[in-house]
Design an enzyme around this catalytic site. Structure first.
Site, PDB file in Angstrom:
ATOM      1  N   LYS A  81       0.716  -1.100   0.200  1.00 20.27           N
ATOM      2  CA  LYS A  81      -0.270   0.416  -0.129  1.00 20.27           C
ATOM      3  C   LYS A  81       0.548   1.048   0.029  1.00 20.27           C
ATOM      4  CE  LYS A  81      -4.671   0.758   0.669  1.00 20.27           C
ATOM      5  NZ  LYS A  81      -5.837  -0.074   0.065  1.00 20.27           N
ATOM      6  N   GLY A 181     -23.766   3.340   4.619  1.00 20.24           N
ATOM      7  CA  GLY A 181     -22.569   4.173   3.749  1.00 20.24           C
ATOM      8  C   GLY A 181     -23.391   3.412   2.246  1.00 20.24           C
ATOM      9  N   GLY A 183     -22.417   4.767  -0.782  1.00 19.60           N
ATOM     10  CA  GLY A 183     -21.075   5.187  -1.490  1.00 19.60           C
ATOM     11  C   GLY A 183     -21.096   4.040  -2.751  1.00 19.60           C
ATOM     12  N   VAL A 185     -19.873   1.856  -3.106  1.00 20.67           N
ATOM     13  CA  VAL A 185     -19.945   0.224  -3.142  1.00 20.67           C
ATOM     14  C   VAL A 185     -21.181  -0.057  -2.774  1.00 20.67           C
ATOM     15  CG1 VAL A 185     -19.074  -1.959  -1.956  1.00 20.67           C
ATOM     16  CG2 VAL A 185     -17.526  -0.233  -2.317  1.00 20.67           C
TER      17      VAL A 185
HETATM   18  P1  NAD Z   1     -17.255   6.011  -0.757  1.00 26.61           P
HETATM   19  O1  NAD Z   1     -16.812   7.550  -0.294  1.00 26.61           O
HETATM   20  O2  NAD Z   1     -17.932   5.953  -2.878  1.00 26.61           O
HETATM   21  O3  NAD Z   1     -18.640   6.146   0.660  1.00 26.61           O
HETATM   22  C1  NAD Z   1     -18.404   5.883   1.343  1.00 26.61           C
HETATM   23  C2  NAD Z   1     -19.617   6.279   2.312  1.00 26.61           C
HETATM   24  O4  NAD Z   1     -19.889   6.365   3.124  1.00 26.61           O
HETATM   25  C3  NAD Z   1     -20.681   8.007   1.483  1.00 26.61           C
HETATM   26  O5  NAD Z   1     -21.556   8.010   0.760  1.00 26.61           O
HETATM   27  C4  NAD Z   1     -20.248   8.674   2.711  1.00 26.61           C
HETATM   28  O6  NAD Z   1     -21.093   9.745   3.355  1.00 26.61           O
HETATM   29  C5  NAD Z   1     -21.214   8.171   3.702  1.00 26.61           C
HETATM   30  N1  NAD Z   1     -20.477   7.776   5.376  1.00 26.61           N
HETATM   31  C6  NAD Z   1     -19.593   8.362   5.855  1.00 26.61           C
HETATM   32  N2  NAD Z   1     -19.684   8.060   7.272  1.00 26.61           N
HETATM   33  C7  NAD Z   1     -20.640   7.840   6.874  1.00 26.61           C
HETATM   34  C8  NAD Z   1     -21.533   7.638   8.372  1.00 26.61           C
HETATM   35  N3  NAD Z   1     -20.451   8.153  10.122  1.00 26.61           N
HETATM   36  N4  NAD Z   1     -23.026   6.596   8.439  1.00 26.61           N
HETATM   37  C9  NAD Z   1     -23.004   7.034   6.837  1.00 26.61           C
HETATM   38  N5  NAD Z   1     -22.368   6.934   5.993  1.00 26.61           N
HETATM   39  C10 NAD Z   1     -21.501   7.646   5.927  1.00 26.61           C
HETATM   40  O7  NAD Z   1     -16.501   4.551  -0.562  1.00 26.61           O
HETATM   41  P2  NAD Z   1     -16.532   3.427  -1.103  1.00 26.61           P
HETATM   42  O8  NAD Z   1     -15.557   3.067  -2.237  1.00 26.61           O
HETATM   43  O9  NAD Z   1     -17.895   2.803  -1.233  1.00 26.61           O
HETATM   44  O10 NAD Z   1     -16.285   2.308  -0.118  1.00 26.61           O
HETATM   45  C11 NAD Z   1     -17.139   2.269   1.008  1.00 26.61           C
HETATM   46  C12 NAD Z   1     -16.016   1.095   2.373  1.00 26.61           C
HETATM   47  O11 NAD Z   1     -15.821  -0.106   1.395  1.00 26.61           O
HETATM   48  C13 NAD Z   1     -14.305   1.920   2.293  1.00 26.61           C
HETATM   49  O12 NAD Z   1     -14.304   1.579   3.818  1.00 26.61           O
HETATM   50  C14 NAD Z   1     -13.338   1.358   1.470  1.00 26.61           C
HETATM   51  O13 NAD Z   1     -12.407   1.339   2.118  1.00 26.61           O
HETATM   52  C15 NAD Z   1     -13.747   0.341   1.487  1.00 26.61           C
HETATM   53  N6  NAD Z   1     -13.804  -1.221   0.663  1.00 26.61           N
HETATM   54  C16 NAD Z   1     -14.306  -0.579  -0.551  1.00 26.61           C
HETATM   55  C17 NAD Z   1     -13.824  -0.775  -2.235  1.00 26.61           C
HETATM   56  C18 NAD Z   1     -14.485  -0.254  -3.836  1.00 26.61           C
HETATM   57  O14 NAD Z   1     -14.249  -1.214  -4.606  1.00 26.61           O
HETATM   58  N7  NAD Z   1     -13.885   0.974  -3.230  1.00 26.61           N
HETATM   59  C19 NAD Z   1     -12.902  -1.665  -2.044  1.00 26.61           C
HETATM   60  C20 NAD Z   1     -12.693  -2.951  -0.810  1.00 26.61           C
HETATM   61  C21 NAD Z   1     -13.099  -2.398   0.076  1.00 26.61           C
END
Ligand code: NAD
Length: 351
Positions: A81, A181, A183, A185
């Site tokens: 990383k 969340g 976002g 995913v």
């Molecule tokens: P993202 O930033 O697109 O979405 C995160 C969402 O969570 C946002 O909409 C944000 O407003 C919301 N959020 C933040 N704090 C919050 C809270 N306290 N209560 C409710 N909602 C809240 O991130 P993502 O890419 O969708 O990833 C989500 C999680 O999955 C992260 O922890 C990331 O590390 C993990 N992850 C993502 C991937 C990937 O392919 N994107 C892969 C493995 C792990």
């Protein structure tokens, strides 16, 4: 400053590169945790850390997690990383990304960089002009693009294994899932779950994302910490790490925890408490490996169909975790660690 050697040795990291380029303002760290199974692949995070120690802790923790995720997913990859110390909105420039890419190039393929928080597919394209050791670049250029839909697909597959374990049936029909969340995913997962017949409860700090889920999936909105209390079949953390802790565990009213967020458990001890409470925990790095599996496919020449077929195997992998946990009377989190370490360290003592 902390004794860096002591910190690196604790978790068995192989190498940490401290990168600097005064001309572009680059300050970055690249951590290679373990390359026994292959080159270390992992995202680059750009974040305004408070201190060097915070940046170092983050990169060490994240790179180790990548080794475990790749190992448990049977990928020929190691764990690495990188972090760029800075504010992505204000300090990210092409010169800084190029300077970082030169550092990646200097490792001659021991580390392969992909996107993470603050680093986009476009930024990876900029780096690709300097070094071939990048992954997750644009679909239009033969890459695998944004990994999030693949991650959601994997979470969905693994969740089916959880339902089967608890209810003897993998169907989502009539099941209630609370997503924290919405976002990249979480929103893709909400769509899959809605199409499969689940009832959704959703929580996000962004009201527009919640409104979208209400409109398109008939979801029920939940405010803030109330999401832990929702009486549901599955609680799916898709926002933050560390949210399953001594405090939140008291509120939980679900049968299963299965979400995409990294490092959901505050400590490994919390996993035992979940077992005591009869809540089935799907270890995060087993469940959310879809994005990594998708990116790994790119290294062989990307094909979405093959990638998604491999991602669907998260269902079987999750079942393997449950079998080991039961056989050894350990938590599912401890079982996942054992499976990963078996592959990581058995291989390294082979030679
Ligand atoms: P993202 O930033 O697109 O979405 C995160 C969402 O969570 C946002 O909409 C944000 O407003 C919301 N959020 C933040 N704090 C919050 C809270 N306290 N209560 C409710 N909602 C809240 O991130 P993502 O890419 O969708 O990833 C989500 C999680 O999955 C992260 O922890 C990331 O590390 C993990 N992850 C993502 C991937 C990937 O392919 N994107 C892969 C493995 C792990």
């Amino acid at each position: 400053m902390t004794n860096i050697f002591e910190q690196i040795q604790v978790e068995g990291h192989e190498q940490v590169l401290i990168c600097s380029d005064p001309a572009s303002g680059l300050r970055a760290l690249i951590a290679i945790h373990n390359t026994t199974l292959g080159p270390a692949l992992g995202g680059c995070r750009m974040w305004p850390y408070d201190s060097f120690d915070d940046a170092l802790s983050d990169v060490l923790r994240l790179s180790r997690a990548m080794s475990y995720k790749a190992a448990v997913s049977d990928l020929p990859l190691g764990g690495g990383k990188s972090v760029i110390w800075g504010d992505a909105d204000k300090e990210k420039t092409p010169a800084l990304l190029e300077a970082f890419a030169r550092q990646v190039e200097s490792l001659a393929g021991r580390y392969i960089v992909a996107e993470d928080v603050g680093i986009t597919v476009d930024d990876i394209e900029t780096m690709r002009c300097i070094t071939p050791h990048v992954a997750g670049h644009a679909l239009a250029h033969g890459g695998s693009g944004d990994p999030s839909p693949a991650t959601a697909h994997g979470v969905f597959s693994g969740m089916r294994a959880c339902l089967e374990e608890v209810y003897g049936d993998a169907s989502f029909k009539g099941k209630r899932v609370a997503i924290q969340g919405l976002g990249k995913v979480g929103s893709a997962l909400a769509k899959l779950l809605h199409e499969a017949g689940a009832t959704l409860y959703v929580s996000d700090m962004d009201p527009e994302r919640v409104a979208h889920a209400i409109r398109d999936y008939g979801a029920d909105p939940i405010h803030g910490h109330e999401v832990y209390r929702v009486d549901c079949d599955v609680f799916s953390p898709c926002a933050l790490g560390g949210i399953i802790n001594e405090r939140s565990i008291e509120s939980l009213s679900c049968k299963i925890i299965a979400g995409a967020a990294n490092n959901q458990l505050k400590t490994l001890g919390v996993a035992d408490e979940l077992t005591n409470r009869n809540i089935l925990y799907a270890p995060d790095y087993v469940l959310n490996a879809g994005g990594l599996i998708n990116i790994a496919q790119e290294l062989k020449g990307y094909g979405q169909e093959q990638a998604y077929e491999k991602i669907s195997k998260i269902y079987d992998r999750m079942k393997g975790v449950f079998i080991l946990a039961k056989k050894e009377s350990i938590s599912t989190a401890a079982a996942a660690e054992r499976l990963a370490e078996l592959r990581l360290y058995a291989k390294s003592t082979d030679v």
